[in-house]
Design an enzyme around this catalytic site. Structure first.
Site, PDB file in Angstrom:
ATOM      1  N   THR A  36       0.831  -1.205   0.000  1.00 34.36           N
ATOM      2  CA  THR A  36       0.000   0.000   0.000  1.00 34.36           C
ATOM      3  C   THR A  36       0.868   1.259   0.000  1.00 34.36           C
ATOM      4  O   THR A  36       0.687   2.147  -0.843  1.00 34.36           O
ATOM      5  CB  THR A  36      -0.898  -0.006   1.262  1.00 34.36           C
ATOM      6  OG1 THR A  36      -1.657  -1.220   1.247  1.00 34.36           O
ATOM      7  CG2 THR A  36      -1.838   1.177   1.287  1.00 34.36           C
ATOM      8  N   ALA A  88      13.232  19.812  -3.628  1.00 39.10           N
ATOM      9  CA  ALA A  88      14.405  19.074  -3.131  1.00 39.10           C
ATOM     10  C   ALA A  88      15.706  19.704  -3.619  1.00 39.10           C
ATOM     11  O   ALA A  88      16.782  19.379  -3.123  1.00 39.10           O
ATOM     12  CB  ALA A  88      14.331  17.622  -3.587  1.00 39.10           C
ATOM     13  N   ARG A 123       8.533  -9.125  -3.414  1.00 39.76           N
ATOM     14  CA  ARG A 123       8.576 -10.551  -3.071  1.00 39.76           C
ATOM     15  C   ARG A 123       7.845 -11.401  -4.101  1.00 39.76           C
ATOM     16  O   ARG A 123       7.905 -12.606  -4.093  1.00 39.76           O
ATOM     17  CB  ARG A 123       7.911 -10.763  -1.708  1.00 39.76           C
ATOM     18  CG  ARG A 123       8.880 -10.741  -0.565  1.00 39.76           C
ATOM     19  CD  ARG A 123       8.190 -11.098   0.714  1.00 39.76           C
ATOM     20  NE  ARG A 123       6.879 -10.438   0.791  1.00 39.76           N
ATOM     21  CZ  ARG A 123       6.183 -10.317   1.897  1.00 39.76           C
ATOM     22  NH1 ARG A 123       6.620 -10.833   3.014  1.00 39.76           N
ATOM     23  NH2 ARG A 123       5.010  -9.701   1.906  1.00 39.76           N
ATOM     24  N   GLU A 182       8.864   9.973   9.616  1.00 39.79           N
ATOM     25  CA  GLU A 182       7.679  10.793   9.886  1.00 39.79           C
ATOM     26  C   GLU A 182       6.376   9.991   9.703  1.00 39.79           C
ATOM     27  O   GLU A 182       5.416  10.153  10.456  1.00 39.79           O
ATOM     28  CB  GLU A 182       7.669  12.015   8.957  1.00 39.79           C
ATOM     29  CG  GLU A 182       6.485  12.947   9.109  1.00 39.79           C
ATOM     30  CD  GLU A 182       6.408  13.585  10.488  1.00 39.79           C
ATOM     31  OE1 GLU A 182       7.348  14.281  10.875  1.00 39.79           O
ATOM     32  OE2 GLU A 182       5.388  13.366  11.193  1.00 39.79           O
ATOM     33  N   GLY A 200       0.168   8.663  10.173  1.00 42.00           N
ATOM     34  CA  GLY A 200      -0.010   8.604   8.708  1.00 42.00           C
ATOM     35  C   GLY A 200       0.464   9.887   8.050  1.00 42.00           C
ATOM     36  O   GLY A 200       1.651  10.216   8.083  1.00 42.00           O
ATOM     37  N   ILE A 233      -0.116  12.984   8.884  1.00 44.09           N
ATOM     38  CA  ILE A 233      -0.021  14.182   9.733  1.00 44.09           C
ATOM     39  C   ILE A 233       1.442  14.503  10.008  1.00 44.09           C
ATOM     40  O   ILE A 233       2.179  13.640  10.485  1.00 44.09           O
ATOM     41  CB  ILE A 233      -0.706  13.955  11.111  1.00 44.09           C
ATOM     42  CG1 ILE A 233      -2.122  13.452  10.942  1.00 44.09           C
ATOM     43  CG2 ILE A 233      -0.683  15.233  11.935  1.00 44.09           C
ATOM     44  CD1 ILE A 233      -2.779  13.058  12.266  1.00 44.09           C
ATOM     45  N   GLY A 253      -7.390  -0.079   2.906  1.00 40.32           N
ATOM     46  CA  GLY A 253      -5.928  -0.025   3.063  1.00 40.32           C
ATOM     47  C   GLY A 253      -5.503   0.615   4.368  1.00 40.32           C
ATOM     48  O   GLY A 253      -4.372   1.081   4.489  1.00 40.32           O
ATOM     49  N   ASP A 302      -0.617  -1.415  17.726  1.00 39.47           N
ATOM     50  CA  ASP A 302      -0.125  -0.422  16.763  1.00 39.47           C
ATOM     51  C   ASP A 302      -0.103   0.978  17.407  1.00 39.47           C
ATOM     52  O   ASP A 302       0.893   1.704  17.309  1.00 39.47           O
ATOM     53  CB  ASP A 302      -1.039  -0.440  15.520  1.00 39.47           C
ATOM     54  CG  ASP A 302      -0.615   0.576  14.491  1.00 39.47           C
ATOM     55  OD1 ASP A 302       0.364   0.328  13.769  1.00 39.47           O
ATOM     56  OD2 ASP A 302      -1.262   1.646  14.416  1.00 39.47           O
ATOM     57  N   LYS A 329       3.174   3.514  18.403  1.00 41.78           N
ATOM     58  CA  LYS A 329       3.246   4.943  18.041  1.00 41.78           C
ATOM     59  C   LYS A 329       3.389   5.804  19.300  1.00 41.78           C
ATOM     60  O   LYS A 329       4.124   6.800  19.300  1.00 41.78           O
ATOM     61  CB  LYS A 329       2.006   5.326  17.244  1.00 41.78           C
ATOM     62  CG  LYS A 329       1.964   4.637  15.871  1.00 41.78           C
ATOM     63  CD  LYS A 329       0.591   4.747  15.230  1.00 41.78           C
ATOM     64  CE  LYS A 329       0.551   4.101  13.860  1.00 41.78           C
ATOM     65  NZ  LYS A 329      -0.812   3.946  13.336  1.00 41.78           N
TER      66      LYS A 329
HETATM   67  N1  HSE Z   1      -2.924   0.259  10.590  1.00 40.75           N
HETATM   68  C1  HSE Z   1      -2.482   1.584  10.851  1.00 40.75           C
HETATM   69  C2  HSE Z   1      -3.676   2.405  11.318  1.00 40.75           C
HETATM   70  C3  HSE Z   1      -1.851   2.162   9.617  1.00 40.75           C
HETATM   71  O1  HSE Z   1      -4.807   1.957  11.110  1.00 40.75           O
HETATM   72  O2  HSE Z   1      -3.505   3.469  11.877  1.00 40.75           O
HETATM   73  C4  HSE Z   1      -1.177   3.493   9.821  1.00 40.75           C
HETATM   74  O3  HSE Z   1      -0.098   3.391  10.699  1.00 40.75           O
END
Ligand code: HSE
Length: 397
Positions: free
Chosen positions: A10, A30, A42, A123, A128, A130, A181, A195, A199
């Site tokens: 993705t 840049a 893969r 970053e 995501g 932000i 995604g 997750d 973070k």
């Molecule tokens: N699976 C993560 C989320 C993707 O839903 O926030 C972004 O880090």
């Protein structure tokens, strides 16, 4: 500057497309063109517009001296760690969106980048699209950061919004998040708070300057939240949101993830669907909030490409974001973090108040009592012996 991408899913696919689509603007910003070289895959992608660039063996990238920058979008800590280590050892800059890798191995990869005179940027690993890590690391540098609290997972925020506000079933909402995604390959890390926990660790690493070990962080997900909880929250003028927190306290830092009740007057309560928001409190600035799309192909790839441009503009500067390896000693037990709590129980109000003290009751829902305690801790609630079916801290800035 020639760039290789390792991982064509993705986010990696999004990076390739942005580099092609916005090539002219990117080159101007840049100060030089960013040329896409090899893409490590893969499996085959027959008919893909980037098919001719695809390679199966990272050595082709590693040994190509012209490739100065590697984007890692494979995920996890297996192949991804190996590739990042090998690239940095060869003096190639690395940009990643991989939060597990940064949370678990950030300090060692930063040290490796420093030793080899290159940069390791990430970053996209938090929030995501932000921009939050650069501002936290640079623009807010003047501050002692006292609190970082965020809606840090797009998938769970999407699921909660669909379930609690649009009446969707859990399985349908999760399937949609996967289709869009947002979710991880294995969505367990999303729904169980892992997750968001990774973070929260990265935010804590930057804010407190030491690596917080994710395996020591308390992570609770959304699987226990019921429609009944949502009705109580609505009756209180609140929302239920999965928050990741890093809170400075005397003697250390609390880092934890769990669903919270949030008054609708707080900005975080208004963050719906896949959006994330990160609220940062600093000693001088007060409170600032970063808001935007927290997952998805192009928002996340936007953050990756931003890092690529940043490096291309400043290829010779020292590693710009750093922290020390050992933050374990600074980590305080989340069960001792003081807060008011929403509690739900089938027990009588009198019996509950006898062990928990005065409770601010909400209207009864389906014969169940629910209300707010005075400031206490999860440990005190657990040890009280009260028959509690649900316990959520209240987030009040
Ligand atoms: N699976 C993560 C989320 C993707 O839903 O926030 C972004 O880090």
């Amino acid at each position: 500057m020639k760039i290789a991408i390792a991982g064509y899913g993705t986010v990696g696919g999004g990076v390739a497309r942005i580099l092609e689509k916005n090539a002219q603007t990117i080159a101007r910003r840049a100060g030089q063109p960013l040329e896409l070289g090899a893409i490590l895959v893969r499996r085959d992608f027959p008919g893909d517009p980037f098919e001719s660039r695809m390679v199966r063996d990272f050595s082709a990238i590693e040994n190509d001296d012209a490739t100065q920058l590697v984007v890692e979008t494979i995920g996890g800590c297996g192949v991804a760690l190996d590739i990042c280590t090998r690239a940095l050892r060869r003096g190639k800059h690395v940009v990643t969106a991989n939060k597990q890798l940064v949370a678990e191995h950030g300090a060692e990869l930063i040290a490796l980048a420093q030793r080899h005179g290159c940069q390791f940027l990430f970053e996209a690993s938090v929030g995501g699209g932000i921009p939050v890590l650069h501002p936290l690391n640079e623009c807010l540098d003047a501050n002692i950061i006292t609190d970082v609290t965020g809606i840090l997972n797009g998938t769970t925020n999407y699921i909660l919004t669909q379930m609690l506000e649009n009446g969707a079933e859990y399985a349908d909402a999760l399937a949609q998040a996967q289709q869009l995604g947002y979710a991880e390959a294995d969505p367990t890390a999303d729904v169980e708070g892992i997750d968001a926990g990774r973070k929260a660790c990265i935010l804590a690493d930057i804010a407190y300057g030491r690596q917080i070990p994710p395996e020591r962080v308390s992570m609770r997900g959304i699987s226990g939240i019921t429609a009944l909880d949502a009705r109580f929250a609505a009756a209180a003028g609140m929302k239920i949101k999965l928050l990741g927190r890093a809170v400075r306290a005397p003697g250390g830092v609390y880092v934890f993830v769990c669903p919270h009740f949030i008054p609708q007057t707080q900005m975080l309560a208004c963050v719906g669907d896949v959006f994330n928001a990160v609220s940062v409190s600093g000693s001088e600035v007060g409170n600032v909030v970063f808001y935007g799309p927290g997952a998805g192909r192009f928002p996340t790839a936007s953050a990756v490409v931003g890092d690529l441009i940043d490096i291309a503009r400043n290829p010779n500067r020292p590693q710009p974001v750093c922290w020390e390896p050992d933050g374990a000693a600074a980590l305080l037990d989340a069960d001792d973090h003081p807060a008011r709590f929403f509690v739900r129980s089938r027990d009588t109000r009198e019996a509950l108040e006898q062990v928990l003290g005065k409770i601010d009751w909400l209207p009864e829902q389906e014969g169940v009592n629910g209300g707010f305690t005075a400031e206490t801790t999860r440990r005190a609630l657990d040890e009280s012996g009260a028959a509690l079916d649900a316990v959520y801290p209240v987030y009040e800035l």
